[in-house]
Write a protein that holds these residues in place. Structure first.
Motif, PDB file in Angstrom:
ATOM      1  N   VAL A  77       0.835  -1.203   0.000  1.00  0.00           N
ATOM      2  CA  VAL A  77       0.000   0.000   0.000  1.00  0.00           C
ATOM      3  C   VAL A  77       0.869   1.252   0.000  1.00  0.00           C
ATOM      4  N   ALA A  78       1.925   1.245   0.824  1.00  0.00           N
ATOM      5  CA  ALA A  78       2.840   2.393   0.871  1.00  0.00           C
ATOM      6  C   ALA A  78       3.523   2.600  -0.478  1.00  0.00           C
ATOM      7  N   PHE A  79       3.943   1.513  -1.107  1.00  0.00           N
ATOM      8  CA  PHE A  79       4.591   1.618  -2.416  1.00  0.00           C
ATOM      9  C   PHE A  79       3.625   2.178  -3.451  1.00  0.00           C
ATOM     10  N   GLY A  80       2.368   1.715  -3.421  1.00  0.00           N
ATOM     11  CA  GLY A  80       1.374   2.253  -4.344  1.00  0.00           C
ATOM     12  C   GLY A  80       1.147   3.741  -4.140  1.00  0.00           C
ATOM     13  N   LEU A  81       1.142   4.174  -2.881  1.00  0.00           N
ATOM     14  CA  LEU A  81       0.972   5.601  -2.591  1.00  0.00           C
ATOM     15  C   LEU A  81       2.144   6.409  -3.138  1.00  0.00           C
ATOM     16  N   VAL A  82       3.357   5.891  -2.992  1.00  0.00           N
ATOM     17  CA  VAL A  82       4.542   6.596  -3.503  1.00  0.00           C
ATOM     18  C   VAL A  82       4.464   6.733  -5.022  1.00  0.00           C
ATOM     19  N   LEU A  83       4.091   5.659  -5.712  1.00  0.00           N
ATOM     20  CA  LEU A  83       3.964   5.735  -7.172  1.00  0.00           C
ATOM     21  C   LEU A  83       2.911   6.754  -7.581  1.00  0.00           C
ATOM     22  N   LEU A  84       1.787   6.781  -6.857  1.00  0.00           N
ATOM     23  CA  LEU A  84       0.726   7.734  -7.171  1.00  0.00           C
ATOM     24  C   LEU A  84       1.191   9.164  -6.961  1.00  0.00           C
ATOM     25  N   LEU A  85       1.824   9.430  -5.813  1.00  0.00           N
ATOM     26  CA  LEU A  85       2.302  10.786  -5.532  1.00  0.00           C
ATOM     27  C   LEU A  85       3.373  11.220  -6.529  1.00  0.00           C
ATOM     28  N   ALA A  86       4.278  10.291  -6.853  1.00  0.00           N
ATOM     29  CA  ALA A  86       5.340  10.629  -7.796  1.00  0.00           C
ATOM     30  C   ALA A  86       4.774  10.942  -9.174  1.00  0.00           C
ATOM     31  N   ARG A  87       3.780  10.172  -9.614  1.00  0.00           N
ATOM     32  CA  ARG A  87       3.166  10.421 -10.920  1.00  0.00           C
ATOM     33  C   ARG A  87       2.439  11.766 -10.938  1.00  0.00           C
ATOM     34  N   LEU A  88       1.719  12.064  -9.865  1.00  0.00           N
ATOM     35  CA  LEU A  88       1.005  13.341  -9.792  1.00  0.00           C
ATOM     36  C   LEU A  88       1.969  14.522  -9.792  1.00  0.00           C
ATOM     37  N   ALA A  89       3.182  14.296  -9.245  1.00  0.00           N
ATOM     38  CA  ALA A  89       4.155  15.383  -9.155  1.00  0.00           C
ATOM     39  C   ALA A  89       5.085  15.455 -10.358  1.00  0.00           C
ATOM     40  N   SER A 141       9.718  12.527 -11.812  1.00  0.00           N
ATOM     41  CA  SER A 141      11.176  12.602 -11.865  1.00  0.00           C
ATOM     42  C   SER A 141      11.779  11.926 -10.636  1.00  0.00           C
ATOM     43  N   ASN A 142      13.108  11.741 -10.671  1.00  0.00           N
ATOM     44  CA  ASN A 142      13.792  11.092  -9.559  1.00  0.00           C
ATOM     45  C   ASN A 142      13.585  11.835  -8.251  1.00  0.00           C
ATOM     46  N   ASP A 143      13.712  13.166  -8.312  1.00  0.00           N
ATOM     47  CA  ASP A 143      13.525  13.963  -7.100  1.00  0.00           C
ATOM     48  C   ASP A 143      12.112  13.813  -6.547  1.00  0.00           C
ATOM     49  N   ARG A 144      11.135  13.720  -7.455  1.00  0.00           N
ATOM     50  CA  ARG A 144       9.751  13.589  -7.011  1.00  0.00           C
ATOM     51  C   ARG A 144       9.514  12.231  -6.352  1.00  0.00           C
ATOM     52  N   VAL A 145      10.180  11.185  -6.861  1.00  0.00           N
ATOM     53  CA  VAL A 145      10.060   9.868  -6.237  1.00  0.00           C
ATOM     54  C   VAL A 145      10.606   9.895  -4.816  1.00  0.00           C
ATOM     55  N   ILE A 146      11.751  10.543  -4.632  1.00  0.00           N
ATOM     56  CA  ILE A 146      12.350  10.638  -3.294  1.00  0.00           C
ATOM     57  C   ILE A 146      11.443  11.419  -2.354  1.00  0.00           C
ATOM     58  N   LEU A 147      10.927  12.551  -2.838  1.00  0.00           N
ATOM     59  CA  LEU A 147      10.037  13.362  -2.002  1.00  0.00           C
ATOM     60  C   LEU A 147       8.752  12.607  -1.664  1.00  0.00           C
ATOM     61  N   ALA A 148       8.217  11.864  -2.640  1.00  0.00           N
ATOM     62  CA  ALA A 148       7.026  11.056  -2.371  1.00  0.00           C
ATOM     63  C   ALA A 148       7.322   9.985  -1.331  1.00  0.00           C
ATOM     64  N   GLY A 149       8.527   9.403  -1.403  1.00  0.00           N
ATOM     65  CA  GLY A 149       8.928   8.409  -0.408  1.00  0.00           C
ATOM     66  C   GLY A 149       9.041   9.010   0.977  1.00  0.00           C
ATOM     67  N   VAL A 150       9.596  10.211   1.063  1.00  0.00           N
ATOM     68  CA  VAL A 150       9.713  10.894   2.361  1.00  0.00           C
ATOM     69  C   VAL A 150       8.327  11.168   2.939  1.00  0.00           C
ATOM     70  N   ALA A 151       7.408  11.652   2.088  1.00  0.00           N
ATOM     71  CA  ALA A 151       6.043  11.934   2.556  1.00  0.00           C
ATOM     72  C   ALA A 151       5.352  10.661   3.028  1.00  0.00           C
ATOM     73  N   SER A 152       5.501   9.578   2.263  1.00  0.00           N
ATOM     74  CA  SER A 152       4.883   8.313   2.639  1.00  0.00           C
ATOM     75  C   SER A 152       5.469   7.780   3.946  1.00  0.00           C
ATOM     76  N   THR A 153       6.780   7.890   4.097  1.00  0.00           N
ATOM     77  CA  THR A 153       7.439   7.435   5.328  1.00  0.00           C
ATOM     78  C   THR A 153       6.893   8.169   6.536  1.00  0.00           C
ATOM     79  N   GLN A 154       6.774   9.492   6.429  1.00  0.00           N
ATOM     80  CA  GLN A 154       6.287  10.274   7.552  1.00  0.00           C
ATOM     81  C   GLN A 154       4.825   9.951   7.867  1.00  0.00           C
ATOM     82  N   LEU A 155       4.008   9.761   6.834  1.00  0.00           N
ATOM     83  CA  LEU A 155       2.599   9.447   7.044  1.00  0.00           C
ATOM     84  C   LEU A 155       2.433   8.126   7.780  1.00  0.00           C
TER      85      LEU A 155
END
Length: 335
Positions: free
Chosen positions: A131-143, A146-160
């Motif tokens: 579920v967390a991985f799916g959320l990261v892919l969704l956030l990264a696609r919406l943003a 790019s590589n930076d967006r994947v990292i930022l999406a991962g940080v957001a998912s981790t904190q959530l």
């Protein structure tokens, strides 16, 4: 030639390390006992062995050592993939928030009892990780993806998911549940069995084969998306494939052993130092180094505070943090 010799040497060192690790623990077990038990179970001999020693070797310590090796190899390989795809030497498997998602899933099952009969702690952790991985892919696609967006999406998912885990423990767990869940969250190989060995080994071996097949793709990604595309590589499709492989390996290992950090961060750098950046050599070298590292960290963690074992995630952090500092300092000197 040098790479082949190092691979053979690594396999021999790993085999010896597993055998020695089995002898370490509160109960006295010798290498002769280990040899006799293994020969008996492999059908190569019929040597009288005490039932207690047979159970300790075959049912407890050998599965634990093999799962430790699989975790080290798998997390190391995931680190190689992440550092290549994101072109970030400080990336590791948990940058996608998978560990935090697994923790939330495990806590929901273990504390709230949701699906406990059907899933168990490991099943809840696996679902939470996906579920967390799916959320990261969704956030990264919406943003923008790019590589930076994947990292930022991962940080957001981790904190959530970290916040959700803390909230469930704080609001609903009693002292016994909190102790048990926290021990798992710190990384633990207590109670692993042969079913866990088969699952982890199958996933890691399949993941290693996929990574070796995509070694040339990982080489290209190391130079950037534009160069990879100029070489005829489908950037989007291959990135998604490798991210899914990383997610499945990490989710499986975390569901069995809990959160074990720094393995995927540090070990790829050690392998690059020994064999260079080519992924056809880097992937197997990292897998062997990761397996060796985890077998010994688990063995030392098991005996350091005997009879109470130290969570293996704590052991990897104690070793990984100094190594992480060294990596940071080296990058500063290069700049």
């Amino acid at each position: 030639m040098a790479g082949s010799l190092l691979t053979v040497g690594g396999i021999l060192a790993l085999t010896l390390s597993v055998l020695v690790a089995i002898t370490l623990g509160p109960a006295e077990i010798s290498l002769v006992n280990v040899r006799d038990v293994l020969l008996n179970h492999l059908g190569l001999a019929d040597i009288p062995v005490r039932a207690a020693k047979n159970a300790i070797v075959w049912e407890e310590r050998l599965p634990r050592a093999l799962v430790a090796a699989a975790c080290g190899a798998g997390l190391g390989i995931c680190g190689v993939i992440m550092q290549s795809l994101l072109r970030n030497p400080l990336a590791d498997p948990f940058v996608l928030g998978i560990s935090s998602g697994a923790s939330t899933g495990a806590v929901i099952v273990g504390v709230l009892g949701v699906g406990s009969a059907a899933l168990g702690l490991s099943g809840g952790a696996f679902i939470g990780a996906l579920v967390a991985f799916g959320l990261v892919l969704l956030l990264a696609r919406l943003a923008g993806g790019s590589n930076d967006r994947v990292i930022l999406a991962g940080v957001a998912s981790t904190q959530l998911f970290s916040a959700l885990t803390s909230f469930v423990i704080f609001a609903f767990a009693d002292s016994d549940e909190t102790r048990g869940v926290m021990f798992w969250l710190l990384g633990s190989l207590e109670g692993v069995r042969w079913d866990d060995v088969r699952l982890c080994a199958a996933v890691v071996l399949l993941g290693t084969a996929v990574c070796l097949y995509y070694a040339h793709v990982l080489d290209a990604f190391s130079f950037g998306d534009q160069i990879a595309a100029s070489l005829g590589i489908s950037v989007g499709r291959n990135r998604l494939m490798l991210l899914v492989v990383t997610a499945i390996i990490t989710a499986t290992l975390v569901s069995v052993a809990g959160a074990i950090g720094f393995v995927g961060l540090v070990l790829p750098h050690a392998a690059r130092f020994l064999l260079g950046p080519r992924h056809s050599r880097l992937v197997p070298a990292t897998a062997l180094l990761g397996a060796l590292f985890m077998v010994w960290v688990d063995a030392v963690s098991r005996v350091a505070f005997a009879p109470t074992p130290l969570p293996v995630g704590v052991g990897t952090a104690l070793v990984g943090v100094p190594a992480f500092i060294v990596i940071l300092s080296r990058r500063r000197k290069v700049r």
